[in-house]
Motif scaffolding. Structure first.
Motif, mmCIF file in Angstrom:
data_model
loop_
_atom_site.group_PDB
_atom_site.id
_atom_site.type_symbol
_atom_site.label_atom_id
_atom_site.label_comp_id
_atom_site.label_asym_id
_atom_site.label_seq_id
_atom_site.Cartn_x
_atom_site.Cartn_y
_atom_site.Cartn_z
ATOM 1 N N GLN A 99 0.884 -1.155 0.000
ATOM 2 C CA GLN A 99 0.000 0.000 0.000
ATOM 3 C C GLN A 99 0.926 1.210 0.000
ATOM 4 N N GLU A 100 0.399 2.354 0.296
ATOM 5 C CA GLU A 100 1.259 3.526 0.425
ATOM 6 C C GLU A 100 2.129 3.320 1.658
ATOM 7 N N LYS A 101 3.428 3.296 1.459
ATOM 8 C CA LYS A 101 4.349 3.073 2.573
ATOM 9 C C LYS A 101 5.381 4.180 2.603
ATOM 10 N N SER A 102 5.988 4.303 3.738
ATOM 11 C CA SER A 102 7.008 5.328 3.875
ATOM 12 C C SER A 102 8.239 4.952 3.058
ATOM 13 N N HIS A 103 9.072 5.929 2.824
ATOM 14 C CA HIS A 103 10.310 5.699 2.079
ATOM 15 C C HIS A 103 11.167 4.654 2.798
ATOM 16 N N GLU A 104 11.195 4.728 4.110
ATOM 17 C CA GLU A 104 11.991 3.788 4.904
ATOM 18 C C GLU A 104 11.502 2.362 4.706
ATOM 19 N N ASP A 105 10.175 2.167 4.733
ATOM 20 C CA ASP A 105 9.615 0.839 4.495
ATOM 21 C C ASP A 105 9.955 0.338 3.099
ATOM 22 N N LEU A 108 13.507 -0.822 3.000
ATOM 23 C CA LEU A 108 13.622 -2.116 3.677
ATOM 24 C C LEU A 108 13.133 -3.256 2.786
ATOM 25 N N GLU A 109 12.028 -3.029 2.103
ATOM 26 C CA GLU A 109 11.489 -4.066 1.220
ATOM 27 C C GLU A 109 12.417 -4.325 0.046
ATOM 28 N N LYS A 110 12.961 -3.259 -0.535
ATOM 29 C CA LYS A 110 13.899 -3.435 -1.640
ATOM 30 C C LYS A 110 15.130 -4.216 -1.177
#
Length: 182
Positions: A99-105, A108-110
């Motif tokens: 969904q819309e996530k923060s840049h930090e999230d 982390l996912e990348k």
């Protein structure tokens, strides 16, 4: 004789002549690209890639078809590449149900995706990086790796399957952790 003259003309194509070709096909190419991207700006970018590719490869043109056919072939190839790249993006987005996530999230996912790819056996990791991150097509990967295109296709398929299983496992672990902590 006509083919011979055409070859000479194309090999001696001036910048003005190339600009005339661009002007003649620009709108048609943008429209064709738009039919694949559904985004005008992406279509413009793709059309620029088409004309850059045409300019670089014009000397390789074999005159087995018209120049317009050659331009459309390049366009379709670029659109297919775009489609593959956007499918990859959707693949990773869908796996994580983003969904819309923060840049930090997002970072982390990348990082998690790259770490998961790094865990793959080399025979799967290399084609995944070359295809999704570098942007090579399967033929180019086959040439780089010294294997057949079908082998590349199979390795990419199996790598995606392994990653999907890994991501699903991570998602299940996450759900278990937070379901029991409530």
């Amino acid at each position: 004789m006509e083919k011979q003259q055409s070859k000479i003309e194309v090999n001696q194509l001036s910048e003005e002549d190339f600009i005339l070709i661009v002007d003649e096909y620009k709108k048609k190419i943008i429209n064709l690209c738009y039919s694949y991207t559904r985004d005008y700006y992406e279509a413009e970018d793709l059309s620029q890639e088409v004309f850059v590719s045409l300019y670089k490869n014009l000397k390789k043109f074999r005159f087995e078809s018209s120049i317009s056919t050659y331009i459309y072939k390049i366009t379709l190839s670029k659109c297919m590449d775009y489609g593959r790249k956007s499918k990859v993006k959707k693949f990773f987005v869908n796996i994580f149900n983003l969904q819309e996530k923060s840049h930090e999230d997002s970072v982390l996912e990348k990082n998690y995706v790259r770490e998961s790819i790094d865990k793959l056996p080399e025979k799967y990791k290399t084609p995944i990086y070359l295809y999704f991150y570098i942007g090579l097509n399967q033929k180019e990967i086959a040439s780089v790796m010294g294997i057949s295109e079908k082998n590349v296709e199979g390795r990419i398929y199996r790598a995606k399957k392994k990653l999907k299983i890994e991501f699903q496992k991570e998602e299940d672990d996450y759900e278990k952790k937070y379901r029991f902590n409530r």
